[in-house]
Design a protein around this motif. Structure first.
Motif, PDB file in Angstrom:
ATOM      1  N   THR A   1      -0.913  -9.065   4.983  1.00 34.79           N
ATOM      2  CA  THR A   1      -0.540  -7.751   4.440  1.00 34.79           C
ATOM      3  C   THR A   1      -1.130  -6.565   5.209  1.00 34.79           C
ATOM      4  O   THR A   1      -0.565  -5.480   5.188  1.00 34.79           O
ATOM      5  CB  THR A   1      -0.982  -7.627   2.972  1.00 34.79           C
ATOM      6  N   VAL A   2      -2.270  -6.781   5.891  1.00 29.72           N
ATOM      7  CA  VAL A   2      -2.912  -5.646   6.558  1.00 29.72           C
ATOM      8  C   VAL A   2      -2.026  -5.078   7.657  1.00 29.72           C
ATOM      9  O   VAL A   2      -2.082  -3.878   7.971  1.00 29.72           O
ATOM     10  CB  VAL A   2      -4.298  -6.064   7.117  1.00 29.72           C
ATOM     11  N   ALA A   3      -1.174  -5.932   8.253  1.00 30.53           N
ATOM     12  CA  ALA A   3      -0.292  -5.465   9.325  1.00 30.53           C
ATOM     13  C   ALA A   3       0.797  -4.527   8.821  1.00 30.53           C
ATOM     14  O   ALA A   3       1.487  -3.890   9.625  1.00 30.53           O
ATOM     15  CB  ALA A   3       0.339  -6.657  10.046  1.00 30.53           C
ATOM     16  N   ASN A   4       0.980  -4.445   7.501  1.00 31.07           N
ATOM     17  CA  ASN A   4       1.965  -3.506   6.957  1.00 31.07           C
ATOM     18  C   ASN A   4       1.730  -2.091   7.463  1.00 31.07           C
ATOM     19  O   ASN A   4       2.668  -1.344   7.732  1.00 31.07           O
ATOM     20  CB  ASN A   4       1.915  -3.504   5.426  1.00 31.07           C
ATOM     21  N   LEU A   5       0.439  -1.718   7.564  1.00 28.01           N
ATOM     22  CA  LEU A   5       0.107  -0.356   7.991  1.00 28.01           C
ATOM     23  C   LEU A   5       0.303  -0.152   9.486  1.00 28.01           C
ATOM     24  O   LEU A   5       0.270   0.986   9.961  1.00 28.01           O
ATOM     25  CB  LEU A   5      -1.342  -0.036   7.602  1.00 28.01           C
ATOM     26  N   ALA A   6       0.512  -1.224  10.230  1.00 31.81           N
ATOM     27  CA  ALA A   6       0.755  -1.081  11.664  1.00 31.81           C
ATOM     28  C   ALA A   6       2.177  -0.624  11.948  1.00 31.81           C
ATOM     29  O   ALA A   6       2.446  -0.044  12.996  1.00 31.81           O
ATOM     30  CB  ALA A   6       0.489  -2.407  12.380  1.00 31.81           C
ATOM     31  N   LEU A   7       3.104  -0.889  11.012  1.00 34.87           N
ATOM     32  CA  LEU A   7       4.513  -0.623  11.296  1.00 34.87           C
ATOM     33  C   LEU A   7       4.824   0.840  11.593  1.00 34.87           C
ATOM     34  O   LEU A   7       5.515   1.132  12.581  1.00 34.87           O
ATOM     35  CB  LEU A   7       5.389  -1.156  10.150  1.00 34.87           C
ATOM     36  N   PRO A   8       4.345   1.803  10.772  1.00 33.64           N
ATOM     37  CA  PRO A   8       4.635   3.200  11.123  1.00 33.64           C
ATOM     38  C   PRO A   8       4.070   3.598  12.491  1.00 33.64           C
ATOM     39  O   PRO A   8       4.733   4.291  13.269  1.00 33.64           O
ATOM     40  CB  PRO A   8       3.958   3.995   9.992  1.00 33.64           C
TER      41      PRO A   8
ATOM     42  N   ALA B   1      -4.633  -9.862  -0.391  1.00 30.09           N
ATOM     43  CA  ALA B   1      -3.265  -9.349  -0.374  1.00 30.09           C
ATOM     44  C   ALA B   1      -3.208  -7.905  -0.856  1.00 30.09           C
ATOM     45  O   ALA B   1      -2.432  -7.092  -0.357  1.00 30.09           O
ATOM     46  CB  ALA B   1      -2.363 -10.223  -1.245  1.00 30.09           C
ATOM     47  N   ALA B   2      -4.059  -7.586  -1.840  1.00 27.51           N
ATOM     48  CA  ALA B   2      -4.027  -6.243  -2.402  1.00 27.51           C
ATOM     49  C   ALA B   2      -4.799  -5.236  -1.560  1.00 27.51           C
ATOM     50  O   ALA B   2      -4.388  -4.083  -1.409  1.00 27.51           O
ATOM     51  CB  ALA B   2      -4.586  -6.268  -3.823  1.00 27.51           C
ATOM     52  N   VAL B   3      -5.930  -5.671  -0.995  1.00 25.73           N
ATOM     53  CA  VAL B   3      -6.779  -4.730  -0.263  1.00 25.73           C
ATOM     54  C   VAL B   3      -6.274  -4.507   1.161  1.00 25.73           C
ATOM     55  O   VAL B   3      -6.663  -3.534   1.817  1.00 25.73           O
ATOM     56  CB  VAL B   3      -8.245  -5.231  -0.238  1.00 25.73           C
ATOM     57  N   GLY B   4      -5.375  -5.379   1.650  1.00 27.68           N
ATOM     58  CA  GLY B   4      -4.875  -5.255   3.011  1.00 27.68           C
ATOM     59  C   GLY B   4      -4.327  -3.880   3.364  1.00 27.68           C
ATOM     60  O   GLY B   4      -4.742  -3.284   4.370  1.00 27.68           O
ATOM     61  N   PRO B   5      -3.405  -3.333   2.568  1.00 32.30           N
ATOM     62  CA  PRO B   5      -2.883  -2.012   2.905  1.00 32.30           C
ATOM     63  C   PRO B   5      -3.950  -0.917   2.911  1.00 32.30           C
ATOM     64  O   PRO B   5      -3.907  -0.016   3.769  1.00 32.30           O
ATOM     65  CB  PRO B   5      -1.847  -1.759   1.798  1.00 32.30           C
TER      66      PRO B   5
ATOM     67  N   GLY C   1       5.995 -14.836  -4.001  1.00 26.92           N
ATOM     68  CA  GLY C   1       5.918 -14.374  -2.621  1.00 26.92           C
ATOM     69  C   GLY C   1       7.121 -13.543  -2.220  1.00 26.92           C
ATOM     70  O   GLY C   1       6.991 -12.555  -1.486  1.00 26.92           O
ATOM     71  N   ALA C   2       8.302 -13.921  -2.719  1.00 25.49           N
ATOM     72  CA  ALA C   2       9.533 -13.195  -2.389  1.00 25.49           C
ATOM     73  C   ALA C   2       9.528 -11.784  -2.962  1.00 25.49           C
ATOM     74  O   ALA C   2      10.288 -10.920  -2.496  1.00 25.49           O
ATOM     75  CB  ALA C   2      10.745 -13.959  -2.906  1.00 25.49           C
ATOM     76  N   ALA C   3       8.705 -11.531  -3.969  1.00 23.53           N
ATOM     77  CA  ALA C   3       8.569 -10.182  -4.525  1.00 23.53           C
ATOM     78  C   ALA C   3       7.336  -9.465  -3.985  1.00 23.53           C
ATOM     79  O   ALA C   3       7.366  -8.262  -3.713  1.00 23.53           O
ATOM     80  CB  ALA C   3       8.492 -10.254  -6.052  1.00 23.53           C
ATOM     81  N   LEU C   4       6.222 -10.213  -3.824  1.00 21.54           N
ATOM     82  CA  LEU C   4       4.952  -9.603  -3.427  1.00 21.54           C
ATOM     83  C   LEU C   4       5.015  -8.969  -2.050  1.00 21.54           C
ATOM     84  O   LEU C   4       4.635  -7.807  -1.872  1.00 21.54           O
ATOM     85  CB  LEU C   4       3.854 -10.676  -3.464  1.00 21.54           C
ATOM     86  N   TYR C   5       5.472  -9.718  -1.042  1.00 21.02           N
ATOM     87  CA  TYR C   5       5.430  -9.222   0.331  1.00 21.02           C
ATOM     88  C   TYR C   5       6.314  -7.985   0.533  1.00 21.02           C
ATOM     89  O   TYR C   5       5.870  -6.999   1.144  1.00 21.02           O
ATOM     90  CB  TYR C   5       5.801 -10.346   1.296  1.00 21.02           C
ATOM     91  N   PRO C   6       7.558  -7.997   0.060  1.00 18.71           N
ATOM     92  CA  PRO C   6       8.342  -6.760   0.204  1.00 18.71           C
ATOM     93  C   PRO C   6       7.790  -5.609  -0.621  1.00 18.71           C
ATOM     94  O   PRO C   6       7.893  -4.448  -0.207  1.00 18.71           O
ATOM     95  CB  PRO C   6       9.741  -7.168  -0.272  1.00 18.71           C
ATOM     96  N   TRP C   7       7.171  -5.903  -1.781  1.00 13.45           N
ATOM     97  CA  TRP C   7       6.581  -4.828  -2.594  1.00 13.45           C
ATOM     98  C   TRP C   7       5.485  -4.112  -1.808  1.00 13.45           C
ATOM     99  O   TRP C   7       5.459  -2.874  -1.752  1.00 13.45           O
ATOM    100  CB  TRP C   7       6.017  -5.392  -3.903  1.00 13.45           C
ATOM    101  N   LEU C   8       4.576  -4.865  -1.208  1.00 14.77           N
ATOM    102  CA  LEU C   8       3.475  -4.257  -0.470  1.00 14.77           C
ATOM    103  C   LEU C   8       3.968  -3.490   0.749  1.00 14.77           C
ATOM    104  O   LEU C   8       3.465  -2.405   1.071  1.00 14.77           O
ATOM    105  CB  LEU C   8       2.479  -5.339  -0.047  1.00 14.77           C
ATOM    106  N   LEU C   9       4.978  -4.030   1.441  1.00 20.82           N
ATOM    107  CA  LEU C   9       5.489  -3.356   2.641  1.00 20.82           C
ATOM    108  C   LEU C   9       6.320  -2.129   2.285  1.00 20.82           C
ATOM    109  O   LEU C   9       6.186  -1.074   2.918  1.00 20.82           O
ATOM    110  CB  LEU C   9       6.320  -4.335   3.464  1.00 20.82           C
ATOM    111  N   VAL C  10       7.156  -2.227   1.259  1.00 18.60           N
ATOM    112  CA  VAL C  10       8.004  -1.089   0.919  1.00 18.60           C
ATOM    113  C   VAL C  10       7.168   0.081   0.414  1.00 18.60           C
ATOM    114  O   VAL C  10       7.525   1.246   0.619  1.00 18.60           O
ATOM    115  CB  VAL C  10       9.079  -1.492  -0.125  1.00 18.60           C
ATOM    116  N   GLY C  11       6.036  -0.227  -0.223  1.00 20.40           N
ATOM    117  CA  GLY C  11       5.159   0.853  -0.675  1.00 20.40           C
ATOM    118  C   GLY C  11       4.631   1.674   0.487  1.00 20.40           C
ATOM    119  O   GLY C  11       4.620   2.908   0.444  1.00 20.40           O
ATOM    120  N   VAL C  12       4.184   0.979   1.535  1.00 22.62           N
ATOM    121  CA  VAL C  12       3.686   1.673   2.724  1.00 22.62           C
ATOM    122  C   VAL C  12       4.787   2.508   3.362  1.00 22.62           C
ATOM    123  O   VAL C  12       4.584   3.675   3.726  1.00 22.62           O
ATOM    124  CB  VAL C  12       3.122   0.650   3.728  1.00 22.62           C
ATOM    125  N   LEU C  13       5.976   1.919   3.515  1.00 23.01           N
ATOM    126  CA  LEU C  13       7.083   2.640   4.147  1.00 23.01           C
ATOM    127  C   LEU C  13       7.512   3.842   3.320  1.00 23.01           C
ATOM    128  O   LEU C  13       7.811   4.917   3.867  1.00 23.01           O
ATOM    129  CB  LEU C  13       8.268   1.688   4.345  1.00 23.01           C
TER     130      LEU C  13
END
Length: 451
Positions: free
Chosen positions: A21-28, A142-146, A268-280
């Motif tokens: 999950t920490v890589a979510n913040l790398a995308l922008p 998973a939660a602290v990653g972002p 998992g199918a809900a968690l991963y997109p939830w964390l990424l869509v929040g960052v985006l």
């Protein structure tokens, strides 16, 4: 429970799940560095890691018997460290993607080895609680990653997200030097079945990710989906017949274990997109910086960690799953119906974060405990590993769905709503799956786990 085994086990699992999950913040930041790359293309930074963990977790569990838990633990962490360093130094997106795949392979070895270390040093009466605490470290990661990602990207850039793993991993490798090696022997897991599984998951995810950019009728999409589905079917067919299968699908004969696996897949199918869509959403719609976006995700990390620990101590696995699914469904539906175009942290984002954290913590602990406690004690590690595999596969598919739904250059608020609706629907399905879990009390046993 050994005072040494729990920190080592939790530390390895924390690192493995953190990098999911920490890589979510790398995308922008990557999007700015590589302006010609689409969001769907960049999501492979997350997806490849999830695919390789998902495909290699179960075979890695077999390697634990072959090599010994200490050897697999230290090897997995070492591979993870080297891959993390390669990620941090990657000169291009293609190099970064290759390094992320290698990093996922290292993480896949770390997780079953860490669980074997934990279970060997834990008395039978305390294994249910130990698995709960081990699962809590994954929920926290998973939660602290972002949040951690936001701080690192804002202050040091996206490369710091991967460089931070190196000193932490070195500490784990050094600390594990005195672990008992454990008994060794047995046979290699089915390599061909593992190749089929890895390639199949990757091909299906490719087809789902590129469906909208290429067009769902494109022959490449049909080929990817068809070949991927066939490869997964072959992997399952071989697993049903091979003496050392890539996936021990015989465990699915237990209705509760199968329900726990289905719950984990949907989670998992809900968690991963939830964390990424929040960052985006925070960075693209509310114009938050990576630091601010990461800090905005922190409340969920706190409630996830607290809830996971409480559920491990106080609730049955079934109760934890149902509570978690209800909280995640309600929060996702609320977000989809009331998503504001203007920044609204206190009245909207903060309560969403707190509530989703409760759901994450409860579901993580409940699903892992249900999977482990539905099988014979000697299968605890295999069952928990297969359950994590289901969650990682779900995560890979979930991110692919997000990429398909958000495959526009400059998305607006209305483009994010379908992603939150998707998360709500999947969480409702997880709730239905959780109803099939029939462990109504914590099962304790005097059976021992082999050394």
């Amino acid at each position: 429970m050994s005072s040494r085994s729990l920190p080592l086990a939790a530390g390895a699992t924390f690192l493995a799940m953190l990098d999911a999950t920490v890589a979510n913040l790398a995308l922008p930041d990557l999007h700015r560095d590589l302006p010609g790359t689409s969001i769907s293309g960049l999501t492979w930074v997350i997806t490849l890691y999830a695919v390789f963990i998902a495909a290699l977790l179960a075979p890695a569990g077999r390697l634990c018997d072959l090599l010994g838990r200490r050897t697999l633990y230290r090897t997995g962490v070492t591979v993870f460290i080297l891959a993390s360093l390669l990620c941090a130094l990657a000169p291009s997106l293609s190099t970064l993607l290759a390094a992320r795949a290698l990093q996922g392979a290292g993480a896949a070895a770390m997780v079953p080895a860490s669980l074997a270390v934990l279970l060997h040093d834990t008395p039978a009466a305390g294994r249910a609680r130990a698995i709960g605490l081990w699962s809590a470290s994954a929920a926290l990661a998973a939660a602290v990653g972002p949040a951690l990602g936001g701080v690192l990207v804002d202050s040091l850039g996206w490369r710091a997200l991967f460089a931070i793993n190196v000193p932490l991993g070195v500490v784990l490798v050094w600390s594990a030097r005195h672990l008992p090696r454990g008994e060794v022997g047995g046979r290699l897991p089915d390599l061909l079945g593992t190749v089929f599984l890895t390639g199949g998951i990757g091909a299906v995810v490719l087809g789902m990710t590129q469906g909208k950019p290429w067009g769902w009728g494109d022959p490449r999409i049909l080929a990817a989906l068809g070949v991927g589905t066939a490869a997964i079917a072959l992997a399952l067919w071989r697993s049903a017949r091979h003496p050392v299968p890539a996936l021990e699908i015989s465990l699915w004969r237990s209705r509760t274990f199968a329900a726990a696996n289905l719950t984990s897949f949907l989670y998992g199918a809900a968690l991963y997109p939830w964390l990424l869509v929040g960052v985006l959403f925070l960075t693209q719609i509310w114009d938050y910086s990576e630091l601010r976006a990461g800090l905005a995700m922190t409340p969920g990390a706190v409630t996830a960690a607290v809830t996971a620990i409480l559920m491990a101590r106080l609730a049955t696995p079934r109760t934890a799953v149902l509570v978690g699914a209800v909280f995640m469904f309600g929060t996702a539906l609320w977000a989809a119906l009331t998503l504001p175009a203007e920044p609204s942290f206190i009245p909207f984002w903060l309560p969403c974060g707190l509530l989703i954290g409760v759901g994450m913590g409860a579901l993580t602990t409940g699903a892992a405990s249900a999977a482990a406690l539905s099988v014979h004690p000697v299968k605890f590690a295999v069952a928990t590993g297969l359950n994590l595999t289901a969650r990682q596969v779900g995560g890979a598919f979930g991110v692919a769905v997000l990429a398909a739904l958000l495959s526009v250059r400059d998305p607006g608020v209305s483009d994010f709503v379908p992603v939150y609706l998707y998360c709500a629907v999947v969480c409702a399905a997880a709730l239905a799956a959780g109803l099939l879990i029939r462990i109504d009390s914590v099962v304790e046993t005097k059976e021992s786990v082999p050394a």
